[in-house]
Design a protein around this motif. Structure first.
Motif, PDB file in Angstrom:
ATOM      1  N   LYS A  33      35.138  39.601  46.893  1.00  0.00           N
ATOM      2  CA  LYS A  33      36.260  40.423  46.465  1.00  0.00           C
ATOM      3  C   LYS A  33      35.788  41.459  45.450  1.00  0.00           C
ATOM      4  CE  LYS A  33      39.893  36.994  47.258  1.00  0.00           C
ATOM      5  NZ  LYS A  33      41.023  36.244  46.650  1.00  0.00           N
ATOM      6  N   THR A  34      36.416  42.623  45.467  1.00  0.00           N
ATOM      7  CA  THR A  34      35.992  43.727  44.603  1.00  0.00           C
ATOM      8  C   THR A  34      35.997  43.332  43.135  1.00  0.00           C
ATOM      9  OG1 THR A  34      36.874  45.330  46.177  1.00  0.00           O
ATOM     10  CG2 THR A  34      36.484  46.107  43.929  1.00  0.00           C
ATOM     11  N   GLU A  35      37.067  42.647  42.712  1.00  0.00           N
ATOM     12  CA  GLU A  35      37.192  42.337  41.284  1.00  0.00           C
ATOM     13  C   GLU A  35      36.181  41.288  40.822  1.00  0.00           C
ATOM     14  OE1 GLU A  35      40.406  40.134  43.640  1.00  0.00           O
ATOM     15  OE2 GLU A  35      39.567  42.157  43.499  1.00  0.00           O
ATOM     16  N   GLU A  43      38.088  50.670  44.310  1.00  0.00           N
ATOM     17  CA  GLU A  43      38.249  50.109  45.655  1.00  0.00           C
ATOM     18  C   GLU A  43      37.572  50.941  46.737  1.00  0.00           C
ATOM     19  OE1 GLU A  43      41.924  48.264  48.169  1.00  0.00           O
ATOM     20  OE2 GLU A  43      42.134  50.339  47.526  1.00  0.00           O
ATOM     21  N   ARG A  44      37.772  52.268  46.725  1.00  0.00           N
ATOM     22  CA  ARG A  44      37.193  53.091  47.784  1.00  0.00           C
ATOM     23  C   ARG A  44      35.674  53.068  47.744  1.00  0.00           C
ATOM     24  NH1 ARG A  44      38.601  58.743  49.062  1.00  0.00           N
ATOM     25  NH2 ARG A  44      37.986  59.146  46.920  1.00  0.00           N
ATOM     26  N   SER A  46      33.877  50.594  46.618  1.00  0.00           N
ATOM     27  CA  SER A  46      33.473  49.269  47.087  1.00  0.00           C
ATOM     28  C   SER A  46      33.533  49.181  48.606  1.00  0.00           C
ATOM     29  CB  SER A  46      34.371  48.199  46.455  1.00  0.00           C
ATOM     30  OG  SER A  46      34.042  46.914  46.950  1.00  0.00           O
ATOM     31  N   GLN A  74      41.460  48.975  57.779  1.00  0.00           N
ATOM     32  CA  GLN A  74      41.603  49.584  56.455  1.00  0.00           C
ATOM     33  C   GLN A  74      41.032  51.002  56.399  1.00  0.00           C
ATOM     34  OE1 GLN A  74      43.248  47.929  54.010  1.00  0.00           O
ATOM     35  NE2 GLN A  74      43.577  46.330  55.540  1.00  0.00           N
ATOM     36  N   ARG A  77      41.955  53.793  53.944  1.00  0.00           N
ATOM     37  CA  ARG A  77      41.537  53.669  52.545  1.00  0.00           C
ATOM     38  C   ARG A  77      40.066  54.016  52.360  1.00  0.00           C
ATOM     39  NH1 ARG A  77      42.846  47.654  52.012  1.00  0.00           N
ATOM     40  NH2 ARG A  77      41.975  47.843  49.903  1.00  0.00           N
TER      41      ARG A  77
END
Length: 420
Positions: A33-35, A43-44, A46, A74, A77
């Motif tokens: 996960k990104t976080e 996000e983009r 990543s 996705q 995004r």
């Protein structure tokens, strides 16, 4: 891993255990996960990084199909670079022709076209700084993706022309740009330059042969011919015929140079130019009417809807005015007044705006190796030196090596006299 996979594909030996561990890391990265990642990318950024990881796995013959499905869902995004990498992933993994077609259309819809070049720009690149964003890299990845998926497309030669124009001193600005540009150009070369030239070429204008040459082998020399406008019939459409017989790729260009017979009007052909002249002592005075000896602020604005390369502003001075060189000791007072002006009157010296200025007796020239999209301002001082009524020629901004892209503000009359 990208480098190791390419090395292996091209027959070089790679440590097998290291190779397996690297691919295993990429698979784990896709599930991360990104976080929770070691570096908290936006996000983009990543997603674009994971699109690259997904492509490397597919290039190694081990595509992660479930994550490819996720990226496709996705794709809205994804930045353009991410979409291009996803297209390369699908092309490398084989199949999914419908998805490849959708991504191809989305990329081609985003292309920015000029008379002689074409390129790709991210709409909102701010959060992509973490992954070393540049329009050169995005353009190169998109070019390679479209070449791999389609084997060529109508504007690919214009994209190559744009990439080549971005070089300075024979190279691009960063290692990222050098890498991806060279990979894309190598792919283009493999498609269009598989065999050396062995052909005859001829160009005719209105039925008259103006250039006839034979090309044999790989060479970089250019053959040119010039035809005067006086030699062409007036008021008629002239057919230009370019013909080639033999094997190999012919590249050609046509350019028309002319001088208008009347004062040209304001024009926007890819650049917008605005000019304002204001007396420093009485900024609310009559427009374009100044007292003798008045110190004037000349403000030039160029609006670029997209990034432009090698731009010059040619700002001619009316005969009754001269530019003030504030770097000279004799202009110390003017330099102090210039320093008191708002900071925005000076040009932005960072990459992407004006980086060189020349003050001449009859004009001021302002240059930018690269002009990023947006509004750019350059301000200089001039002095009204001679009493009289003078013509002020148009101010023009253009791409030096693509003069079809230009902007022009119409000329005007300037008065220098007593009681202004």
């Amino acid at each position: 891993m990208y480098a190791l996979v390419e090395a292996r594909v091209h027959g070089h030996q790679v440590d097998e255990q290291m190779f397996k561990r690297g691919l295993s890391y990429l698979r784990e990265l896709l599930r991360q996960k990104t976080e929770s990642s070691p570096v908290a990318f936006p996000e983009r950024a990543s997603l674009a990084s994971k699109a690259l990881a997904s492509y490397v796995l597919a290039r190694a013959g081990q595509p992660d199909n479930s994550y490819i499905d996720y990226l496709y869902e996705q794709r809205a995004r994804l930045p353009l670079m991410g979409k291009a990498l996803l297209l390369r992933t699908l092309s490398s993994a084989g199949g999914a022709k419908g998805r490849q077609q959708v991504l191809t259309e989305e990329l081609l819809n985003a292309i920015r076209v000029d008379p002689t070049t074409a390129h790709f720009e991210e709409q909102d690149p701010g959060d992509l700084v973490w992954i070393f964003h540049s329009d050169v890299r995005t353009t190169a990845v998109a070019l390679q993706a479209l070449l791999e998926a389609r084997g060529g497309f109508p504007l690919d030669h214009k994209v190559v022309q744009w990439l080549m124009a971005q070089r300075k001193n024979g190279m691009w600005r960063t290692t990222q740009e050098n890498l991806f540009a060279l990979l894309a150009l190598a792919r283009y070369f493999a498609i269009y330059e598989k065999e050396p030239a062995d052909f005859a070429a001829q160009i005719r204008v209105a039925g008259k042969s103006i250039l006839s040459e034979i090309f044999a082998g790989r060479e970089l020399s250019t053959r040119r011919a010039t035809l005067s406008l006086e030699e062409m019939p007036r008021g008629k459409r002239l057919l230009v015929d370019v013909a080639k017989s033999g094997r190999g790729q012919l590249y050609y260009g046509l350019r028309l140079n002319y001088c208008p017979g009347v004062t040209p009007a304001t024009r926007d052909e890819g650049l917008t130019v605005l000019k304002a002249i204001t007396p420093l002592s009485s900024p609310s005075g009559s427009p374009l009417s100044f007292a003798p000896g008045a110190l004037l602020k000349v403000e030039l604005k160029v609006i670029a809807p997209q990034g432009r390369t090698f731009v010059v502003i040619d700002d001619p001075l009316p005969a009754g005015m001269e530019a003030v060189n504030v770097s000279l000791q004799t202009a110390a007072a003017e330099a102090e007044q210039m320093a008191e002006l708002a900071p925005e009157v000076w040009h932005d010296s960072t990459w992407g705006s004006f980086n060189h200025v020349e003050l001449h007796d009859d004009r001021v020239l302002v240059f930018a190796d690269y002009l990023r999209a947006g509004v750019h301002t350059y301000t200089y001082l001039a002095r009204a030196t001679t009493v009289g009524d003078f013509g002020m020629p148009p101010t023009v901004a253009m791409q030096m090596y693509e003069p079809e892209v230009f902007g022009r503000q119409a000329g005007a009359r300037v008065r220098v006299g007593r009681g202004q």
